[in-house]
Each structure stands twice: as structure tokens, then as C-alpha cells.
Enzyme design. Structure first.
Site, PDB file in Angstrom:
ATOM      1  N   CYS A 139       0.607  -1.023   0.059  1.00 34.32           N
ATOM      2  CA  CYS A 139       0.041   0.120  -0.483  1.00 34.32           C
ATOM      3  C   CYS A 139       0.753   1.596   0.200  1.00 34.32           C
ATOM      4  O   CYS A 139       1.482   1.412   0.743  1.00 34.32           O
ATOM      5  CB  CYS A 139      -0.981  -0.276   1.098  1.00 34.32           C
ATOM      6  SG  CYS A 139      -2.109   1.815   1.643  1.00 34.32           S
ATOM      7  N   CYS A 149      -0.146   4.099   2.157  1.00 32.18           N
ATOM      8  CA  CYS A 149      -0.217   3.567   3.508  1.00 32.18           C
ATOM      9  C   CYS A 149       0.968   3.932   3.767  1.00 32.18           C
ATOM     10  O   CYS A 149       1.370   4.394   5.351  1.00 32.18           O
ATOM     11  CB  CYS A 149      -0.503   2.465   4.215  1.00 32.18           C
ATOM     12  SG  CYS A 149      -2.563   2.012   3.440  1.00 32.18           S
ATOM     13  N   ASP A 150       2.279   3.599   3.250  1.00 36.83           N
ATOM     14  CA  ASP A 150       3.607   3.392   3.699  1.00 36.83           C
ATOM     15  C   ASP A 150       4.583   4.765   2.915  1.00 36.83           C
ATOM     16  O   ASP A 150       6.000   4.367   3.296  1.00 36.83           O
ATOM     17  CB  ASP A 150       4.147   2.443   3.492  1.00 36.83           C
ATOM     18  CG  ASP A 150       3.529   0.758   4.487  1.00 36.83           C
ATOM     19  OD1 ASP A 150       2.855   1.854   5.488  1.00 36.83           O
ATOM     20  OD2 ASP A 150       3.336  -0.364   4.198  1.00 36.83           O
TER      21      ASP A 150
END
Length: 411
Positions: free
Chosen positions: A138, A141-142
Site C-alpha cells: 500500500c 499507507c507507507d
């Protein structure tokens, strides 16, 4: 386990599940929705959603929040549970049993499966070991964790290229490892052109990642050319993998719900599975298109069918518990011969003192299928809730078949 029986259990809070919840709330069904994590599913990782009708230009999480808010308008009729689903089974009376990991078991007349998919794990050496410590699925997300660092992206489809482009907002270099020949990507043309012209992106063609290397965290990858077999080590700080999805249907292994070899659930046009009262929607089905809007459409269809199933279940239960002589006539409005015999059949049964129920099998098949009937027109005779006989009303002598029945009444 509580003996409370919900009208409908929705397994998963993706767009299919949330849409089903909206329709169930409007129909005043007593509904249970079980979601193990964040509502909305994969779309929460989308930077911007441009193709959802009426709501363009919204980040995935914002779009999810709007649809969830709509579903929660009916929260007085809906129970929500946060837990992982471990199994689904069906009792002899047709009631479905949903067992969760932390919250126990729940009962429901009908079930809609909306569990979606999860990223495919390839089993590359180091992939599991470094998951969360340099391996991610992701970018939303990261991605920020890799500001001014070098990352590798595995994949060439829409998801891989979209996320690789996102990573260029943070990383100083994005190495995209692609098994295709030079210049060929599997994403849409506009994003492909943007990616190929992005100065931060480097493409390694005809190749795959054969290992992910490091100690406490990722420090590099080994890239293997699939044509020559030659391996090359490259220093990277992180690896993002986007090589497909797998349905989250492991909990159905012993449920009796039919799945294909990949774990996807085949469904009919009414979103029904092979088990009466169990429906499936969205990405976990054998659908041709996996989008939020198609999942939402599936959720609408499935809820309508589940609602009809619940109503039919109640009606059947009422009929089978009724005292005295009960006759259930099954027919199809598309069978002209059967339609012409309907009134004479009703007259014959009424004169014999039967209380009658007429069921259109093009819309309601629960009891018809349960009795194992296959004829386009048939009757089931009950006495004080006990089945006495089923009769196929075919042939010109159909009234004689009724007259010779062992019903204990004269027709």
C-alpha cells in the site's frame, strides 16, 4: 451463542456490503454486519476516485466515509461487529451460523458475502520476513516513510503503476520491475505514458524479483532476467508489490459454498450461490469487473433477493405450522398450460376443504426446491403441518391425479 436470529447477515463492509446495508435498512430488516477492519476495503488506498457516479474527485477514504454514513442512517436496525469470520454453516432448518474469532457465533436467515480480496503474496524469499519492515502492499499507507529513498515496485498493471506514480511524490527513485518486454505496460494508456516519462522512475524489463534482501529491514533486491536467467543485485530501501489479488474466502472451505480453483465464488444473475439464502457480491465473486460501482450494484441486487428469501422463509414457516388441510400450488406464469390449469386446480382443492396457497416458482423457489420438485406445476398437500403427498400436475389427467391422492380428503 445467542439464539437471536437476524433477518440478514452481511459479511464484509466493502461497497457491496454497505450498499446491501442501506437497502436492508430501508426494508426494515434486522441486520448484522461483520467487518474485520476498515469499512470500504481496497478503495481506501486510492488517492483519488474519479469514476464513482455523482461523487468525482474524492479520495478513497472520503468516498467510503460518505457511503458508510449513509448506511449508518439505519443503525437502529443494524448491529455492527468488528471481528474476523472463521466459518459459515447452515443448520437443517436453513438458518445460517456465522462463527467469528472473537465475538462468538451469530444466526441469520440470509447471508450476503462481501469479503473482497487481499494482495497476492508470491512467496519470494524475504517477502514474508520483511512484511511491515520494508515490504508493503500500500503506497498510500507507507509511501511517506520512503521520502528521499529508493524503492522497488513489482508489477505492471493499473494498481502497480498508479502506486508507483504516487511513490514518486516521496522517493528519490522508483525502480519498476516488469516481466513484460520493453515499453509494454498492462495499465491504462494515459498513466502508462505518464509513468514512462517520469524522470524518477526506472524500468527493468523482462525481469522479476527473485529475493528481497536485508537484516532488520530491507536493504536490497535480487532481480532476475526471465529471458537470460542473469541475476543482478540492486540496493533499495523498500519493496512494494502489486501483482494481483486473491479472494478472502478461506473461511468458506467447509461451508458447502461452491468456489472455483482460485477461491472466487460463482454466482447467478441474482447473486445467489449454490446454497439457498446465501448470496455473494463484489470482488470475491467470479465477476468480470471489480470496481466500487459494480460492487455497489451487486449489493443492491443481493439485498433485494435476500429480502425476498427472508419473506418467503417466513411465509413457508407460517404455512407449514398452520393446522388442518393445507394445499400449496406451485406454478410458473411463463408456463401457459400450467396457468390454464390453475383455476380448475384451485376449484377442486377448495371443494375438498383445503386452505390454499399459490406460489409463483419464477420468484419463490425455497419450498419448491426443498421438496425436490422439478415439474412446472405441482401441488403439495399438508395435514397439520405434516407433508402427506406431492403431486405433479402434468398431463391431461391432472385432475384425476388430484382425485386419487392419498390426502384423506375427497376431491
Amino acid at each position: 451463542m445467542s439464539e437471536e436470529i437476524y433477518d440478514l447477515a452481511i459479511l464484509g463492509g466493502g461497497f457491496g456490503g454497505m450498499t446491501a446495508a442501506i437497502y436492508a435498512g430501508r426494508a426494515h430488516l434486522k441486520t448484522l454486519l461483520i467487518e474485520k477492519g476498515a469499512w470500504g476495503g481496497q478503495i481506501n488506498d486510492s488517492i483519488m476516485v474519479e469514476n464513482y457516479p455523482g461523487l468525482p474527485g474524492l479520495p478513497g477514504r472520503d468516498l467510503t466515509a460518505r457511503v458508510k454514513e449513509h448506511a449508518m442512517r439505519f443503525s437502529d436496525l443494524m448491529t455492527t461487529v468488528t471481528s474476523r469470520i472463521e466459518s459459515l454453516s447452515v443448520r437443517e432448518d436453513g438458518v445460517k451460523v456465522i462463527t467469528t474469532k472473537r465475538k462468538g457465533s451469530f444466526l441469520a436467515q440470509a447471508v450476503i458475502i462481501s469479503v473482497g480480496c487481499k494482495p497476492r503474496v508470491l512467496g519470494i524469499p524475504g517477502e514474508v520476513e520483511f512484511s511491515g519492515n520494508g515490504v508493503s502492499y500500500c503506497a498510500t499507507c507507507d509511501g511517506e516513510f520512503y521520502t528521499d529513498k529508493t524503492v522497488a515496485v513489482l508489477g505492471a498493471g493499473n494498481s502497480a503503476i498508479q502506486n508507483a506514480l504516487l511513490l514518486t511524490n516521496y522517493a528519490k527513485e522508483v525502480i519498476v520491475v516488469v516481466m513484460n518486454e520493453p515499453g509494454h505496460l498492462d495499465c491504462n494508456e494515459a498513466e502508462g505514458e505518464e509513468a514512462l516519462s517520469n524522470e524518477k522512475m526506472r524500468f527493468v524489463w523482462n525481469s522479476t524479483i527473485s529475493s528481497i534482501n536485508g537484516s532488520d529491514t530491507v536493504t536490497g533486491i535480487t532481480i532476475k532476467n526471465v529471458l537470460t536467467g542473469k541475476s543482478t543485485d540492486r540496493a533499495v530501501d523498500g519493496v512494494f508489490s502489486f501483482v494481483g489479488m486473491v479472494p478472502q474466502t478461506e473461511f468458506l472451505q467447509d461451508s458447502g459454498v461452491q468456489m472455483d480453483k482460485s477461491g472466487y465464488i460463482p454466482v447467478g444473475k441474482d447473486k445467489s450461490t449454490n446454497i439457498p439464502g446465501v448470496y455473494a457480491v463484489g470482488d470475491c465473486t467470479d465477476t468480470l469487473v471489480r470496481q466500487a460501482i459494480t460492487a455497489a450494484g451487486d449489493g443492491c441486487v443481493a439485498e433485494q433477493m435476500a429480502e425476498a428469501y427472508v419473506k418467503e422463509s417466513r411465509a413457508v414457516s407460517s404455512i407449514l405450522s398452520a393446522p388442518g388441510a393445507q394445499a400449496i400450488i406451485f406454478y410458473s406464469p411463463y408456463d401457459n398450460e400450467g396457468v390454464s390449469r390453475l383455476q380448475p386446480t384451485e376449484d377442486a382443492l377448495a371443494s375438498a376443504g383445503y386452505h390454499m396457497h399459490v406460489i409463483d416458482i419464477s420468484r419463490q423457489r425455497l419450498l419448491y426446491d426443498r421438496l425436490g420438485l422439478t415439474d412446472p406445476m405441482a401441488v403439495a398437500l399438508y395435514e397439520d403441518g405434516n407433508l402427506k403427498r406431492t403431486i405433479a400436475l402434468t398431463g391431461s389427467d391432472y385432475l384425476h391425479k388430484l382425485a386419487s391422492s392419498e390426502s384423506g380428503a375427497t376431491i
